[in-house]
Scaffold this motif. Structure first.
Motif, short mmCIF file in Angstrom:
data_model
loop_
_atom_site.label_atom_id
_atom_site.label_comp_id
_atom_site.label_asym_id
_atom_site.label_seq_id
_atom_site.Cartn_x
_atom_site.Cartn_y
_atom_site.Cartn_z
N SER A 145 -43.23 -64.44 6.44
CA SER A 145 -42.62 -63.64 7.51
C SER A 145 -41.29 -64.23 7.95
N SER A 146 -41.18 -65.54 7.93
CA SER A 146 -39.93 -66.18 8.33
C SER A 146 -38.90 -66.20 7.22
N GLY A 147 -39.36 -65.97 6.01
CA GLY A 147 -38.46 -66.04 4.87
C GLY A 147 -38.29 -67.45 4.32
N SER A 148 -38.96 -68.42 4.94
CA SER A 148 -38.77 -69.80 4.54
C SER A 148 -39.58 -70.19 3.32
N SER A 149 -40.61 -69.42 3.01
CA SER A 149 -41.45 -69.72 1.84
C SER A 149 -41.48 -68.53 0.91
N THR A 150 -41.40 -68.83 -0.38
CA THR A 150 -41.47 -67.78 -1.39
C THR A 150 -42.38 -68.21 -2.52
N TYR A 151 -42.87 -67.21 -3.23
CA TYR A 151 -43.70 -67.44 -4.41
C TYR A 151 -43.18 -66.56 -5.54
N TYR A 152 -43.20 -67.11 -6.74
CA TYR A 152 -42.84 -66.33 -7.92
C TYR A 152 -43.88 -66.60 -9.01
N ALA A 153 -44.29 -65.55 -9.66
CA ALA A 153 -45.12 -65.71 -10.84
C ALA A 153 -44.31 -66.44 -11.91
N ASP A 154 -44.97 -67.23 -12.72
CA ASP A 154 -44.28 -67.99 -13.76
C ASP A 154 -43.45 -67.08 -14.67
N SER A 155 -43.94 -65.89 -14.89
CA SER A 155 -43.27 -64.97 -15.82
C SER A 155 -41.93 -64.47 -15.31
N VAL A 156 -41.66 -64.62 -14.00
CA VAL A 156 -40.41 -64.09 -13.46
C VAL A 156 -39.54 -65.16 -12.83
N LYS A 157 -40.02 -66.40 -12.79
CA LYS A 157 -39.24 -67.48 -12.19
C LYS A 157 -37.89 -67.62 -12.87
N GLY A 158 -36.86 -67.75 -12.04
CA GLY A 158 -35.52 -67.90 -12.55
C GLY A 158 -34.82 -66.58 -12.85
N ARG A 159 -35.58 -65.49 -12.82
CA ARG A 159 -34.99 -64.17 -13.10
C ARG A 159 -35.05 -63.24 -11.89
N PHE A 160 -36.11 -63.36 -11.10
CA PHE A 160 -36.29 -62.50 -9.94
C PHE A 160 -36.04 -63.29 -8.66
N THR A 161 -35.51 -62.59 -7.66
CA THR A 161 -35.29 -63.21 -6.36
C THR A 161 -35.77 -62.26 -5.26
N ILE A 162 -36.63 -62.77 -4.40
CA ILE A 162 -37.11 -61.97 -3.28
C ILE A 162 -36.34 -62.38 -2.03
N SER A 163 -36.02 -61.40 -1.19
CA SER A 163 -35.31 -61.69 0.05
C SER A 163 -35.70 -60.64 1.09
N ARG A 164 -35.39 -60.94 2.33
CA ARG A 164 -35.70 -59.98 3.37
C ARG A 164 -34.56 -59.90 4.36
N ASP A 165 -34.39 -58.69 4.91
CA ASP A 165 -33.41 -58.43 5.95
C ASP A 165 -34.17 -57.77 7.09
N ASN A 166 -34.62 -58.57 8.01
CA ASN A 166 -35.44 -58.02 9.10
C ASN A 166 -34.67 -57.03 9.97
N ALA A 167 -33.37 -57.21 10.05
CA ALA A 167 -32.56 -56.27 10.83
C ALA A 167 -32.62 -54.87 10.24
N LYS A 168 -32.78 -54.81 8.92
CA LYS A 168 -32.87 -53.52 8.23
C LYS A 168 -34.32 -53.15 7.94
#
Length: 121
Positions: A52-75
């Motif tokens: 919820s804070s955006g401070s922690s993320t998880y990526y499946a091994d298959s997508v690490k280094g290729r995918f990036t998750i982010s959030r814009d709570n204002a939007k």
């Protein structure tokens, strides 16, 4: 109360897409958000998650280094930037919002409709 996933499409190998997950009727501020995918004939799997804070993320091994998750709570939106797409990334992608307050206790969980991602070789 609704989650709307969008941004899928047809892309060639090595291409990029950005998926969006927009909430309506509630605020995403206190929710952990996950992106999941399901390919034909395969199980539903977690791709990436963000706290919820955006401070922690998880990526499946298959997508690490290729995918990036982010959030814009204002939007009230969470994004999944997908680069270097491969044919094995082809799937229906879903977003999920999860809230848990153990002190209250209150829990809520919402799923968005899927968005199709197809990677052609």
């Amino acid at each position: 109360v609704q989650l709307q996933a969008s941004g899928g499409g047809l892309v060639q190998v090595g291409g990029s897409l950005r998926l969006s997950c927009v909430a309506s009727g509630f605020t995403l501020d206190y929710y952990a958000i996950g992106w999941f995918r399901q390919a034909p004939g395969k199980e539903h799997v977690a791709v990436s998650c963000i706290s919820s804070s955006g401070s922690s993320t998880y990526y499946a091994d298959s997508v690490k280094g290729r995918f990036t998750i982010s959030r814009d709570n204002a939007k009230n939106t969470v994004y999944l930037q997908m680069n270097g797409l491969k044919p094995e990334d082809t799937a229906v992608y879903y977003c999920n919002a999860d809230y848990l307050d153990l002190e209250t206790p209150v829990a809520a969980n919402y799923w968005g409709q899927g968005t199709q991602v197809t990677v052609s070789s």
